[in-house]
Write a protein that holds these residues in place. Structure first.
Motif, PDB file in Angstrom:
ATOM      1  N   ALA A 272       0.829  -1.207   0.000  1.00  0.00           N
ATOM      2  CA  ALA A 272       0.000   0.000   0.000  1.00  0.00           C
ATOM      3  C   ALA A 272       0.862   1.256   0.000  1.00  0.00           C
ATOM      4  N   ASP A 273       2.086   1.156   0.551  1.00  0.00           N
ATOM      5  CA  ASP A 273       3.013   2.282   0.557  1.00  0.00           C
ATOM      6  C   ASP A 273       3.708   2.466  -0.791  1.00  0.00           C
ATOM      7  N   GLY A 274       3.458   1.559  -1.720  1.00  0.00           N
ATOM      8  CA  GLY A 274       4.117   1.639  -3.015  1.00  0.00           C
ATOM      9  C   GLY A 274       5.418   0.869  -3.094  1.00  0.00           C
ATOM     10  N   ILE A 275       5.705   0.024  -2.085  1.00  0.00           N
ATOM     11  CA  ILE A 275       6.901  -0.837  -2.126  1.00  0.00           C
ATOM     12  C   ILE A 275       6.525  -2.081  -2.918  1.00  0.00           C
ATOM     13  N   GLU A 276       6.979  -2.148  -4.145  1.00  0.00           N
ATOM     14  CA  GLU A 276       6.521  -3.195  -5.065  1.00  0.00           C
ATOM     15  C   GLU A 276       7.016  -4.582  -4.683  1.00  0.00           C
ATOM     16  N   HIS A 277       8.266  -4.651  -4.235  1.00  0.00           N
ATOM     17  CA  HIS A 277       8.884  -5.963  -4.010  1.00  0.00           C
ATOM     18  C   HIS A 277       8.884  -6.285  -2.516  1.00  0.00           C
ATOM     19  N   ALA A 278       7.731  -6.693  -2.021  1.00  0.00           N
ATOM     20  CA  ALA A 278       7.572  -7.076  -0.611  1.00  0.00           C
ATOM     21  C   ALA A 278       7.142  -8.537  -0.569  1.00  0.00           C
ATOM     22  N   PHE A 279       7.918  -9.357   0.141  1.00  0.00           N
ATOM     23  CA  PHE A 279       7.672 -10.796   0.204  1.00  0.00           C
ATOM     24  C   PHE A 279       7.341 -11.206   1.628  1.00  0.00           C
ATOM     25  N   GLY A 280       6.587 -12.290   1.753  1.00  0.00           N
ATOM     26  CA  GLY A 280       6.360 -12.901   3.054  1.00  0.00           C
ATOM     27  C   GLY A 280       7.503 -13.852   3.361  1.00  0.00           C
ATOM     28  N   TRP A 281       7.135 -15.061   3.753  1.00  0.00           N
ATOM     29  CA  TRP A 281       8.164 -16.054   4.050  1.00  0.00           C
ATOM     30  C   TRP A 281       8.855 -16.482   2.762  1.00  0.00           C
ATOM     31  N   VAL A 282      10.183 -16.509   2.755  1.00  0.00           N
ATOM     32  CA  VAL A 282      10.963 -16.880   1.579  1.00  0.00           C
ATOM     33  C   VAL A 282      11.796 -18.107   1.912  1.00  0.00           C
ATOM     34  N   ASP A 283      11.589 -19.182   1.155  1.00  0.00           N
ATOM     35  CA  ASP A 283      12.380 -20.400   1.370  1.00  0.00           C
ATOM     36  C   ASP A 283      13.761 -20.305   0.730  1.00  0.00           C
ATOM     37  N   ASP A 284      13.848 -19.603  -0.386  1.00  0.00           N
ATOM     38  CA  ASP A 284      15.116 -19.523  -1.112  1.00  0.00           C
ATOM     39  C   ASP A 284      15.843 -18.218  -0.794  1.00  0.00           C
ATOM     40  N   MET A 285      16.266 -18.065   0.454  1.00  0.00           N
ATOM     41  CA  MET A 285      17.025 -16.869   0.817  1.00  0.00           C
ATOM     42  C   MET A 285      18.382 -16.792   0.111  1.00  0.00           C
ATOM     43  N   PRO A 286      19.074 -17.920  -0.134  1.00  0.00           N
ATOM     44  CA  PRO A 286      20.322 -17.805  -0.900  1.00  0.00           C
ATOM     45  C   PRO A 286      20.097 -17.184  -2.279  1.00  0.00           C
ATOM     46  N   GLY A 287      19.006 -17.584  -2.956  1.00  0.00           N
ATOM     47  CA  GLY A 287      18.725 -17.014  -4.262  1.00  0.00           C
ATOM     48  C   GLY A 287      18.415 -15.531  -4.180  1.00  0.00           C
ATOM     49  N   LEU A 288      17.665 -15.119  -3.145  1.00  0.00           N
ATOM     50  CA  LEU A 288      17.328 -13.705  -3.014  1.00  0.00           C
ATOM     51  C   LEU A 288      18.576 -12.881  -2.713  1.00  0.00           C
ATOM     52  N   MET A 289      19.498 -13.435  -1.938  1.00  0.00           N
ATOM     53  CA  MET A 289      20.755 -12.727  -1.696  1.00  0.00           C
ATOM     54  C   MET A 289      21.592 -12.645  -2.968  1.00  0.00           C
ATOM     55  N   HIS A 290      21.542 -13.673  -3.802  1.00  0.00           N
ATOM     56  CA  HIS A 290      22.262 -13.611  -5.073  1.00  0.00           C
ATOM     57  C   HIS A 290      21.703 -12.502  -5.963  1.00  0.00           C
ATOM     58  N   ALA A 291      20.400 -12.227  -5.836  1.00  0.00           N
ATOM     59  CA  ALA A 291      19.771 -11.197  -6.664  1.00  0.00           C
ATOM     60  C   ALA A 291      20.082  -9.794  -6.179  1.00  0.00           C
ATOM     61  N   ALA A 292      20.435  -9.638  -4.912  1.00  0.00           N
ATOM     62  CA  ALA A 292      20.580  -8.311  -4.312  1.00  0.00           C
ATOM     63  C   ALA A 292      21.997  -7.761  -4.452  1.00  0.00           C
ATOM     64  N   ASP A 293      22.120  -6.452  -4.208  1.00  0.00           N
ATOM     65  CA  ASP A 293      23.423  -5.783  -4.239  1.00  0.00           C
ATOM     66  C   ASP A 293      23.929  -5.426  -2.852  1.00  0.00           C
ATOM     67  N   VAL A 294      23.031  -5.292  -1.879  1.00  0.00           N
ATOM     68  CA  VAL A 294      23.417  -4.938  -0.523  1.00  0.00           C
ATOM     69  C   VAL A 294      22.328  -5.427   0.422  1.00  0.00           C
ATOM     70  N   LEU A 295      22.711  -5.810   1.622  1.00  0.00           N
ATOM     71  CA  LEU A 295      21.751  -6.212   2.648  1.00  0.00           C
ATOM     72  C   LEU A 295      21.648  -5.102   3.684  1.00  0.00           C
ATOM     73  N   VAL A 296      20.431  -4.692   4.008  1.00  0.00           N
ATOM     74  CA  VAL A 296      20.174  -3.744   5.090  1.00  0.00           C
ATOM     75  C   VAL A 296      19.455  -4.502   6.187  1.00  0.00           C
ATOM     76  N   GLN A 297      20.042  -4.537   7.384  1.00  0.00           N
ATOM     77  CA  GLN A 297      19.477  -5.349   8.460  1.00  0.00           C
ATOM     78  C   GLN A 297      19.418  -4.534   9.743  1.00  0.00           C
ATOM     79  N   ASN A 298      18.601  -5.039  10.702  1.00  0.00           N
ATOM     80  CA  ASN A 298      18.427  -4.284  11.944  1.00  0.00           C
ATOM     81  C   ASN A 298      18.758  -5.081  13.192  1.00  0.00           C
ATOM     82  N   ALA A 299      19.318  -6.300  13.032  1.00  0.00           N
ATOM     83  CA  ALA A 299      19.582  -7.117  14.215  1.00  0.00           C
ATOM     84  C   ALA A 299      20.973  -7.726  14.243  1.00  0.00           C
ATOM     85  N   GLY A 300      21.569  -7.990  13.096  1.00  0.00           N
ATOM     86  CA  GLY A 300      22.963  -8.428  13.062  1.00  0.00           C
ATOM     87  C   GLY A 300      23.209  -9.859  13.442  1.00  0.00           C
ATOM     88  N   GLY A 301      22.231 -10.735  13.271  1.00  0.00           N
ATOM     89  CA  GLY A 301      22.403 -12.140  13.631  1.00  0.00           C
ATOM     90  C   GLY A 301      22.798 -13.000  12.454  1.00  0.00           C
TER      91      GLY A 301
END
Length: 459
Positions: A272-301
């Motif tokens: 609703a905020d206009g964020i087009e690429h919003a996913f729920g639970w993702v099983d293939d996190m390695p693939g999503l990281m391969h697609a990305a250029d940078v990770l922004v995180q808030n917990a550091g685990g």
């Protein structure tokens, strides 16, 4: 012969025979105790299990929350979740208070003591080492070692880069750290035998080539060439996720790709905020990281470690209270990630991480964490301390308190759990809030009054 106070080993599945025992080596069994307050601690436990099994060990895994009486495990999870979502200031007060005090309060200690007999009964008689990936489990196992009821070594694997004092329990034989920074913090908290052995991550997290990157983007329906910032929100979707997603979009440095875990409401809000690429639970996190250029995180685990293994630069931004802030500081100190403290720096730092020398330096430093040979890794260290011993002595059975007193004690513990969120865990999809650094952050309730919220840390 049945050993009093012990559970009989489960029989092997039909058609399978147990591995023959080498009398010269003794038992080759390891137990791992974690907690299901999320996926961070459990994720580390799963990878340790895989590596130990590859080294020829039989591995048993246990959830400490299942060992708590009267269904208190659910109260731990629910209380912690509510605290992070509804009262993050309370978590910050608890985290800081227990950090200054060097441990949890009496309610937490009583709750952990209530799990000791159940943990001891669950361990098989031929176990040669017990590994904890969770601070509360370390406290329980260390107590059993100090009492002489557990005769084999206890190893704590530190899943975070910052080490809260609750991670360091008396009686634990060895602490394993991913880097020299958490190792130094563990020693400062009183750990004696601390060994740097590198992180544990699923082998699917690895650097990719351009062809794999293109396939990953196509598979997730992501733009082919636009810089992408992967924003992780954990299995509960906690923290100022909507604010950060909008800031990422508006600064223009990268298109936000947000993983919300099981928080479907957050997915709908982001779209609703206009964020087009919003996913729920993702099983293939390695693939999503391969697609990305940078990770922004808030917990550091664990998610940060997985990004390091995938060759993805990491930035901490608007971190959640408690461990989120201390992890961001530790990762920055170690030179493997960047902590963006000022929103005005967001665009420039992300640009440097995506295409500048800063990103290259951070990627190289992070990948160096995984350069150790298997002989120097955590599974090998566990193998070195593994020492089959006699089963713990049965000893005299403790006197059982009258039912009314037991009920009152359980009710008091339940109240403490519900009020103080006596729990910790990796409450995220792949780390998320790698949460309450232990079963039992419990200072006095009078300290839990709202304080001024630090900018950037609102839930």
């Amino acid at each position: 012969m049945v050993i009093p106070g012990r559970m009989l080993p489960r029989p092997a599945p039909a058609g399978l025979l147990p591995a023959p025992r080498d009398p010269a080596r003794g038992s080759r069994r390891v137990a791992i105790v974690s907690a299901s307050v999320g996926a961070g601690h459990d994720g580390a436990a799963a990878e340790l299990e895989r590596r130990l099994a590859a080294d020829g060990f039989a591995v048993d895994r246990y959830d400490l929350l299942d060992m708590l009486p009267a269904g208190l495990g659910r109260a731990v999870r629910d209380g912690y979740h509510r605290m992070l979502v509804l009262a993050p200031w309370a978590y910050q007060r608890i985290y800081a208070g227990t950090e200054r005090a060097g441990g949890g309060g009496p309610a937490a200690r009583a709750l952990l003591r209530s799990a000791e007999d159940r943990v001891l009964r669950a361990l098989r008689a031929d176990v040669g080492a017990v590994v904890s990936t969770y601070p509360g489990a370390s406290r329980v196992l260390g107590s059993l070692r100090l009492d002489g009821r557990l005769a084999v070594p206890v190893v704590t694997y530190l899943t975070d880069f910052s080490v809260h004092p609750l991670w360091v329990a008396d009686g634990v034989d060895v602490h394993l750290a991913a880097h020299a920074v958490p190792a130094a913090q563990a020693r400062a908290a009183g750990a004696r035998d601390v060994r740097v052995c590198g992180p544990v991550t699923d082998p699917r997290f690895r650097p990719c080539d351009p062809a794999e990157r293109a396939r990953a983007r196509a598979g997730f329906g992501l733009p082919e060439r636009t810089p992408l910032a992967l924003l992780v929100a954990g299995s509960w979707g906690v923290g100022p996720v909507r604010q950060v997603a909008r800031e990422l979009r508006d600064c223009g440095a990268a298109v936000p790709v947000v993983v919300c875990g099981r928080n479907r409401t957050l997915v709908r809000q982001l779209r609703a905020d206009g964020i087009e690429h919003a996913f729920g639970w993702v099983d293939d996190m390695p693939g999503l990281m391969h697609a990305a250029d940078v990770l922004v995180q808030n917990a550091g685990g664990l998610t940060s470690l997985e990004a390091f293994a995938a060759g993805l630069p990491v930035a901490g931004y608007r971190c959640i209270p408690g461990h989120g802030l201390t992890n961001a500081a530790a990762l920055d100190e170690a030179g493997v990630a960047v902590w963006i403290r000022d929103p005005a720096d967001l665009k420039s730092v992300l640009g440097e991480l995506v295409g500048g020398p800063l990103g290259q330096r951070r990627r190289e430093a992070a990948l160096a964490l995984f350069a150790r040979s298997p002989q120097d890794g955590p599974a090998a260290e566990i193998g070195r301390v593994h020492r089959p011993g006699p089963p713990p002595p049965a000893g005299p059975r403790p006197r059982r308190r009258p039912r009314a007193r037991r009920f009152a004690a359980t009710a008091a513990a339940a109240s403490a759990v519900g009020t103080c969120a006596v729990g910790t865990g990796g409450a995220t999809t792949y780390d998320g809030p790698a949460p309450l650094h232990s079963l039992g952050h419990g200072p006095g309730f009078d300290r839990l009054s709202p304080a001024r919220t630090t900018e950037g840390h609102r839930s």
